[in-house]
Design a protein around this motif. Structure first.
Motif, PDB file in Angstrom:
ATOM      1  N   UNK A 162      27.369   5.446  30.279  1.00  0.00           N
ATOM      2  CA  UNK A 162      26.153   5.085  30.784  1.00  0.00           C
ATOM      3  C   UNK A 162      25.325   6.006  31.908  1.00  0.00           C
ATOM      4  N   UNK A 199      35.933   8.316  35.139  1.00  0.00           N
ATOM      5  CA  UNK A 199      34.530   8.363  34.879  1.00  0.00           C
ATOM      6  C   UNK A 199      33.802   9.270  36.030  1.00  0.00           C
ATOM      7  N   UNK A 252      29.728   2.333  40.452  1.00  0.00           N
ATOM      8  CA  UNK A 252      30.181   1.556  39.760  1.00  0.00           C
ATOM      9  C   UNK A 252      31.148   1.864  38.743  1.00  0.00           C
ATOM     10  N   UNK A 253      31.550   3.189  39.119  1.00  0.00           N
ATOM     11  CA  UNK A 253      32.377   3.692  38.019  1.00  0.00           C
ATOM     12  C   UNK A 253      34.061   3.917  38.127  1.00  0.00           C
ATOM     13  N   UNK A 254      34.782   3.958  37.140  1.00  0.00           N
ATOM     14  CA  UNK A 254      36.243   4.176  37.472  1.00  0.00           C
ATOM     15  C   UNK A 254      36.509   5.625  37.726  1.00  0.00           C
ATOM     16  N   UNK A 297      10.790   0.735  35.998  1.00  0.00           N
ATOM     17  CA  UNK A 297      10.900   2.096  36.361  1.00  0.00           C
ATOM     18  C   UNK A 297      10.762   3.021  35.444  1.00  0.00           C
ATOM     19  N   UNK A 317      37.710   3.424  25.652  1.00  0.00           N
ATOM     20  CA  UNK A 317      36.905   3.029  24.568  1.00  0.00           C
ATOM     21  C   UNK A 317      36.324   4.483  23.793  1.00  0.00           C
ATOM     22  N   UNK A 342      30.951   3.288  27.574  1.00  0.00           N
ATOM     23  CA  UNK A 342      31.643   3.120  29.084  1.00  0.00           C
ATOM     24  C   UNK A 342      30.663   3.248  30.163  1.00  0.00           C
ATOM     25  N   UNK A 393      32.028  -3.484  40.197  1.00  0.00           N
ATOM     26  CA  UNK A 393      31.596  -4.677  39.487  1.00  0.00           C
ATOM     27  C   UNK A 393      31.993  -4.450  37.999  1.00  0.00           C
ATOM     28  N   UNK A 394      31.087  -3.501  37.505  1.00  0.00           N
ATOM     29  CA  UNK A 394      31.468  -3.334  36.082  1.00  0.00           C
ATOM     30  C   UNK A 394      32.244  -2.096  35.860  1.00  0.00           C
ATOM     31  N   UNK A 395      33.384  -2.293  36.387  1.00  0.00           N
ATOM     32  CA  UNK A 395      34.370  -1.364  36.315  1.00  0.00           C
ATOM     33  C   UNK A 395      34.920  -1.230  35.024  1.00  0.00           C
ATOM     34  N   UNK A 396      34.721   0.037  34.335  1.00  0.00           N
ATOM     35  CA  UNK A 396      35.329   0.267  33.038  1.00  0.00           C
ATOM     36  C   UNK A 396      36.042   1.543  32.913  1.00  0.00           C
ATOM     37  N   UNK A 397      37.016   1.860  31.947  1.00  0.00           N
ATOM     38  CA  UNK A 397      37.777   2.738  31.916  1.00  0.00           C
ATOM     39  C   UNK A 397      37.032   3.681  30.787  1.00  0.00           C
ATOM     40  N   UNK A 398      36.410   5.002  31.064  1.00  0.00           N
ATOM     41  CA  UNK A 398      35.742   5.620  29.940  1.00  0.00           C
ATOM     42  C   UNK A 398      36.721   5.847  28.812  1.00  0.00           C
ATOM     43  N   UNK A 434      18.869   5.534  39.065  1.00  0.00           N
ATOM     44  CA  UNK A 434      19.130   4.347  39.949  1.00  0.00           C
ATOM     45  C   UNK A 434      20.418   3.907  39.886  1.00  0.00           C
TER      46      UNK A 434
END
Lengths: 275, 336
Positions: A156, A185, A180-182, B220, B9, A152, B1-6, A89
């Protein structure tokens, strides 16, 4: 070459209505073994609905689904899972408060013994198998005991995808896997998706990011207003590809089925042709 | 939205963090520290706190609160709430008492009381799952209904004269070594162990956390959320009944006013114990410590000669302080 094989999934003439709204108006879709198929379309074109029909979340009003050439009866998500179809999803559908191993096995825990509806989990086996799965897919997560909230976005998504492959899925449907990724990523996740082919999976990707489909896809199908308006191999250069796909998406070009490939199809007037 | 740089971290750092948190026992640490500090303080300032008699009295005094809190914990872990636990304790105790006055043997009366409480929980569960009522509303209604039945069935008069064999359930001290351990305390410990194992080791337990963490993800993943919620509300009723019957046996009387306002003590014990009201976080061990802390604060204020009328204010302040400290400590360990 691939067209001579039996498709692993064949959807025929799928219709789906929601009240007065015709979400799908007779869509055919094939997926071949080891293939990555991009499914694109504007909002409300019907791509998510079509995939929810395949994953058992919706029942079609009309149409058939064949798996390996055999008619398949998919009435609910459990049916499709049992037939080897997994859905990943858009929002990853993970529990942030549980660790990686728990998420991989959520709803399908390895059970040591059971007493009525009490099932004693075999945590060690689940952790070992989750570790093996991460290593096999070269997913960079140091411990399967990490809670998902500490991962991160890319990690995920990797867990969500790994979850599908951990149960030997034959068909994996991904809804906007990179949305939703950078940037960093996205690269990793696309590599991961490509590598799933080596593990015997066929993949359908719903995505707005045409460059992703261009990079890892073998074929692209375009939906528009509940119909398939294009179905062609991914080829050529990125700009040409994008231009053509967008033309089909917005209805500037609508020649599917009239000619073999549509490479020399006519560009119609931009006004949408509605049935 | 939940933008993060892998890359920001590194996995190894996150792993170290997890190992560190694992080492210090994650959630219960903050509250355990407060509890131990408070107990140490009372042991040093009073001569009566750390005596076997006082310790077992305190244990017995919070045992039924803790038992009901285990059930409440299950509900809150799924991000629900049960406000009817206090009334349900009174109703279940009354059910057992009435059966006794009608001449039923003790085992039947206990069974009947347990059945009443479990049934109340089942109805709560059905209201939340089948009729889709918000848990707060459904159990608020049930709180009033159950309390109303206790008044209606007794005409407002307490049921007295319960047989000795029944009262022993709450009053008998089982000799363990040189100590006499009250029966309710043993029941509390046994239920704590079973519930802990259930939550930590069984698929249903894990799914309770999953539903509280991300209901949609649980659905789900093939988890039957409704069935699970029905289970936790029913279990909550069962635990409330167990607590209510032990309380009634201890008091030797089933009053319609019994356990009045206990729902707040129970919920406070659960939350002080580190269970998140948003669901998905917390353990039975934490709840046990939370209930113990509440009781030691009560007893401690008495022993220190704190004016009785001011005690509720002091307890409220301590609840707020304890949770703030817990938050602060957790925030620190996550950043570490």
């Amino acid at each position: 070459m691939s067209s001579q094989q039996t498709p692993i999934v064949e959807m025929r003439n799928i219709h789906k209505r929601f009240g007065a709204v015709q979400a799908l108006r007779g869509v055919d879709l094939e997926l071949y073994p080891g293939e990555i198929l991009g499914l694109v379309g504007d909002n409300a074109a019907g791509k998510s609905t079509l995939m929810k029909v395949l994953s058992g979340a919706y029942l079609p009003n009309e149409g058939d689904i064949l798996l390996h050439g055999q008619p398949a009866h998919i009435a609910n998500p459990e049916d499709s899972r049992r037939l080897g179809i997994e859905m990943v999803y858009q929002d990853f559908a993970l529990c942030n408060n549980l660790d990686v191993a728990a998420n991989v096995f959520l709803g399908r825990e390895v059970v040591r013994w059971r007493l009525g509806s009490l099932r004693w989990m075999n945590k060690r086996t689940m952790e070992q198998r989750a570790r093996t799965m991460l290593d096999r897919l070269r997913i960079d997560i140091s411990s399967v005991r990490l809670r998902v909230e500490n991962l991160s976005g890319g990690q995920r998504q990797a867990v969500a995808i790994g979850r599908a492959i951990a149960f030997d899925a034959k068909v994996i449907i991904m809804d906007e896997p990179t949305a939703a990724l950078s940037v960093a990523a996205i690269d990793k996740v696309l590599d991961l998706i490509s590598s799933l082919r080596e593990h015997g999976a066929s993949i359908i990707i719903i995505s707005h990011r045409l460059e992703d489909i261009f990079r890892i896809g073998d074929r692209v199908a375009v939906l528009r207003q509940g119909r398939k308006v294009a179905d062609r191999p991914v080829a050529g250069d990125i700009h040409e590809f994008r231009e053509q796909v967008v033309a089909y998406m917005v209805g500037a070009r609508d020649d599917y089925g009239s000619e073999n490939d549509g490479e020399n199809g006519a560009v119609r007037s931009p006004s949408p042709v509605n049935a | 939205m939940h933008e993060r740089i892998a890359a920001a971290k590194p996995a190894s750092r996150a792993a170290n963090g997890a190992g560190w948190r694992r080492l210090i026992g994650i959630q219960e640490l903050g509250i355990l520290a407060i509890f131990l500090l408070w107990c140490t303080f009372l042991s040093l300032t009073t001569t009566t706190f750390l005596t076997p008699t006082n310790v077992f009295n305190m244990l017995r005094a919070f045992s039924w609160i803790a038992i009901a809190a285990f059930g409440e914990c299950l509900v809150i872990l799924t991000a629900g709430i049960d406000l009817s636990v206090g009334s349900n304790m009174a109703l279940s105790g009354l059910g057992a008492a009435l059966l006794l006055t009608w001449g039923a043997p003790v085992w039947l009366a206990v069974l009947g009381g347990m059945l009443v409480g479990t049934l109340v929980g089942l109805v709560n569960g059905l209201l939340v799952t089948r009729f889709q009522l918000p848990a707060f509303i459904a159990t608020l209604g049930m709180m009033s209904i159950a309390r109303g039945i206790t008044y209606g069935a007794t005409g407002g008069w307490p049921v007295r004269g319960l047989p000795k064999e029944f009262n022993r359930l709450g009053q008998y001290d089982l000799p363990v070594g040189e100590w006499g351990v009250p029966v309710p305390v043993l029941v509390m410990l046994v239920l704590a162990v079973f519930t802990s194992i259930f939550l930590g080791r069984t698929t249903n337990g894990r799914h309770i956390y999953a539903v509280g963490g991300n209901e949609e993800a649980a659905r789900v993943s093939g988890i039957n959320n409704r069935r699970l919620k029905l289970l936790v509300y029913t279990a909550c009723g069962f635990f409330a009944a167990a607590g209510g019957i032990l309380m009634t046996a201890r008091l030797g009387v089933a009053a319609p006013t019994a356990a009045d306002g206990y729902e707040l003590d129970i919920i406070a014990a659960v939350v002080i114990g580190g269970v998140s009201l948003f669901g998905g976080e917390g353990t039975i061990l934490g709840v046990l410590i939370g209930a113990a802390l509440m009781q030691t604060i009560r007893t401690g204020l008495n022993l220190l000669g704190f004016p009785t009328y001011w005690q509720p204010a002091a307890i409220g302040a301590v609840i707020i302080f304890a949770i703030m400290f817990d938050r602060w400590q957790k925030g620190r360990s996550i950043q570490a």
